[in-house]
Write a protein that holds these residues in place. Structure first.
Motif, short mmCIF file in Angstrom:
data_model
loop_
_atom_site.label_atom_id
_atom_site.label_comp_id
_atom_site.label_asym_id
_atom_site.label_seq_id
_atom_site.Cartn_x
_atom_site.Cartn_y
_atom_site.Cartn_z
N ARG A 115 43.83 68.64 27.43
CA ARG A 115 42.88 67.62 26.97
C ARG A 115 43.35 66.21 27.30
NH1 ARG A 115 38.31 70.30 26.62
NH2 ARG A 115 38.33 71.98 25.07
N ALA A 116 44.67 66.00 27.29
CA ALA A 116 45.19 64.67 27.60
C ALA A 116 46.66 64.75 27.93
CB ALA A 116 44.98 63.72 26.42
N LEU A 117 47.09 63.84 28.78
CA LEU A 117 48.51 63.63 29.04
C LEU A 117 48.86 62.28 28.43
CD1 LEU A 117 51.26 64.16 30.45
CD2 LEU A 117 50.31 62.98 32.46
N VAL A 118 49.79 62.29 27.48
CA VAL A 118 50.24 61.07 26.82
C VAL A 118 51.62 60.72 27.36
CG1 VAL A 118 50.77 59.93 24.63
CG2 VAL A 118 48.92 61.64 24.75
N MET A 119 51.70 59.61 28.08
CA MET A 119 52.93 59.23 28.76
C MET A 119 53.58 58.05 28.05
SD MET A 119 51.33 59.22 32.62
CE MET A 119 52.78 59.87 33.41
#
Length: 488
Positions: A115-119
């Protein structure tokens, strides 16, 4: 399960701990809908305490998947000046890890919907590659607060206003939206010289932040209201739209298992039991983070100042790095030799009112003790939030990174800290230390700081109560991950 959130932290202890707390938050609120995977990198700048912390949380937090990316090596052909810059090495490691990151995300996508990549913000330059190659929405996580975010977002504007490096702008104050004027030479070290690779990496980070789906910040609205408003009003990015900003703090370290390699359990129990035996609001806590170090001369000035103050103290002491009073960062461990470092007889003369702890103390637990009345801190953002959540006033003694910027806001705007003043050679005198410690415990000014800090503690708790700003921001963030308009 509706999908996976992938977190990509920087392997520095302060950044890693904050990212793990974000993972815990996602699990607590949405474990029936979302799983969490944290990607782990290796390299020459990974500190031993980050490795030790990761080992412990991997064993004790079964609901988070930790995936280790293959090791990468920096080529020996890179010029020496590049190798000497920690910021430049970090940027090179991020670049070298891009193929591993893409391969891992592609493989995960075959069995789960990401759903998302949080970097981490320092990994942000990889975001455009992920978005273009895999179509995964990328968000940037800033564990360092809105003060640092304002600096990052507005840096390109200042970059085009001058051709000089910040290091050459002595006594010049810079105006960042939402912040008080800050000395140019108090910018983070990696940004001081525009001729170095580290500076251009910071510019690249700023560009990547502007293109992200959203920026997640470990802060809360009532703590940094002016800076948050400046960012969300578009003042920090005057020439383009500002991505959505989600202030979901305070996220602070959990008391359990936040330990470092080689640390003694007996030392922890001694530290906390000693505090429990002291009178209420009587102890000054001195601790300077996982990387903060001083010269031998500075250590002695601290000791003399504490002894002359007559106040109770708990002092976390790390082994000195060098005799340069301006060098304050080290990832090296090792027990300090107290008999060599401290003035002769110091431990005996202060044994009834002071305790010196080697290398590390359980900071969250220490700050929560009723006996602790003040905190002498390096102004690292995790430490600031921990003090805020405990309602403990601070003496601000910045050492590296964005800490001088944090001090300016803590002292001038938040009014949650007194400043520790240093001399031109970088040394803080015993007289200054004695003065600040006495003021914190004994003076009317110290009482006012304690009262103000207690009020901010209530604000921090309210941020995560029903209808609180952090809870609302986090709900909005997760909705952006799982709503139909974000799929595909």
């Amino acid at each position: 399960m509706e999908g996976t959130i992938v977190l990509y932290p920087l392997m520095s202890i302060g950044h890693l701990v904050s990212m793990v707390e974000l993972a815990k938050l996602i699990f607590r609120q949405y474990h029936q809908r979302l799983s969490v995977t944290i990607l782990i990198t290796s390299g020459p700048v990974v500190s031993p305490n980050a490795t030790a912390y990761l080992s412990r949380v991997s064993e004790t937090i079964p609901f988070i998947t930790f995936h280790h990316l293959p090791s990468v090596t920096i080529a020996s052909s890179i010029e020496p000046s590049f190798n000497r810059s920690r910021a430049a090495i970090l940027s090179e490691l991020v670049r070298l890890n891009n193929p591993n990151l893409l391969h891992t995300l592609h493989t995960m996508s075959k069995t789960s919907t990401i759903r998302a990549l949080v970097m981490d913000i320092f990994c942000a330059p990889a975001a455009s590659i992920v978005s273009s190659d895999l179509g995964i929405p990328t968000y940037c996580y800033n564990p360092a607060g809105t003060i640092f975010l304002s600096f990052l977002l507005y840096l390109p504007t200042i970059h085009h206003q001058t051709t000089k490096s910040f290091k050459d702008l002595a006594m010049t104050h810079l105006d960042f939206p939402g912040l008080p004027p800050i000395l140019a030479t108090h910018m983070p070290a990696s940004a001081l010289n525009r001729e170095e690779q580290g500076y251009h990496w910071i510019l690249e980070i700023s560009s990547s932040l502007r293109k992200s789906k959203g920026i997640i910040v470990n802060t809360f609205e009532s703590l940094e209201s002016r800076a948050i408003k400046a960012i969300t009003d578009g003042l920090c990015i005057p020439d383009a739209p500002t991505p959505p900003v989600y202030c979901i703090g305070p996220l602070i370290s959990s008391p359990i298992n936040h330990t470092v390699e080689g640390e003694s359990v007996n030392q922890i129990h001694q530290c906390l039991s000693w505090l429990d035996a002291q009178p209420n609001q009587s102890v000054v806590f001195l601790c300077f983070g996982s990387g903060g170090v001083f010269s031998t001369a500075q250590v002695r000035e601290i000791a003399v100042g504490l002894e002359k103050s007559g106040q109770r103290f708990l002092w976390v002491l790390r082994k000195p790095l060098s005799e340069d009073n301006n060098k304050h960062f080290s990832v090296e461990q090792g027990d300090p030799d107290l008999d060599v470092l401290l003035p002769e007889g110091f431990l005996d003369r202060t044994q009834d009112r002071g305790l010196v702890v080697k290398v590390w103390a359980p900071q969250v637990e220490v700050l929560s003790r009723e006996s602790v009345s003040g905190f002498v801190t390096h102004c690292g953002w995790n430490s600031v939030l921990e003090a805020v959540c405990a309602g403990v006033p601070m003496v601000a003694w910045p050492l590296y990174a964005e800490q001088h910027m944090n001090r300016a806001v803590l002292v001038e705007e938040m009014k949650l800290a007194m400043p520790m003043e240093e001399s031109e050679d970088g040394l803080v005198s015993a007289m200054e230390i004695e003065k600040r410690v006495r003021a914190l415990i004994e003076s009317e000014e110290g009482r006012v700081f304690r009262e103000r800090s207690r009020k901010m503690k209530k604000e921090a708790m309210a941020a995560w109560s029903e209808g609180g700003s952090a809870l609302l921001a986090f709900t909005k963030l997760v909705d952006s991950w799982i709503s139909p308009c974000q799929l595909g």
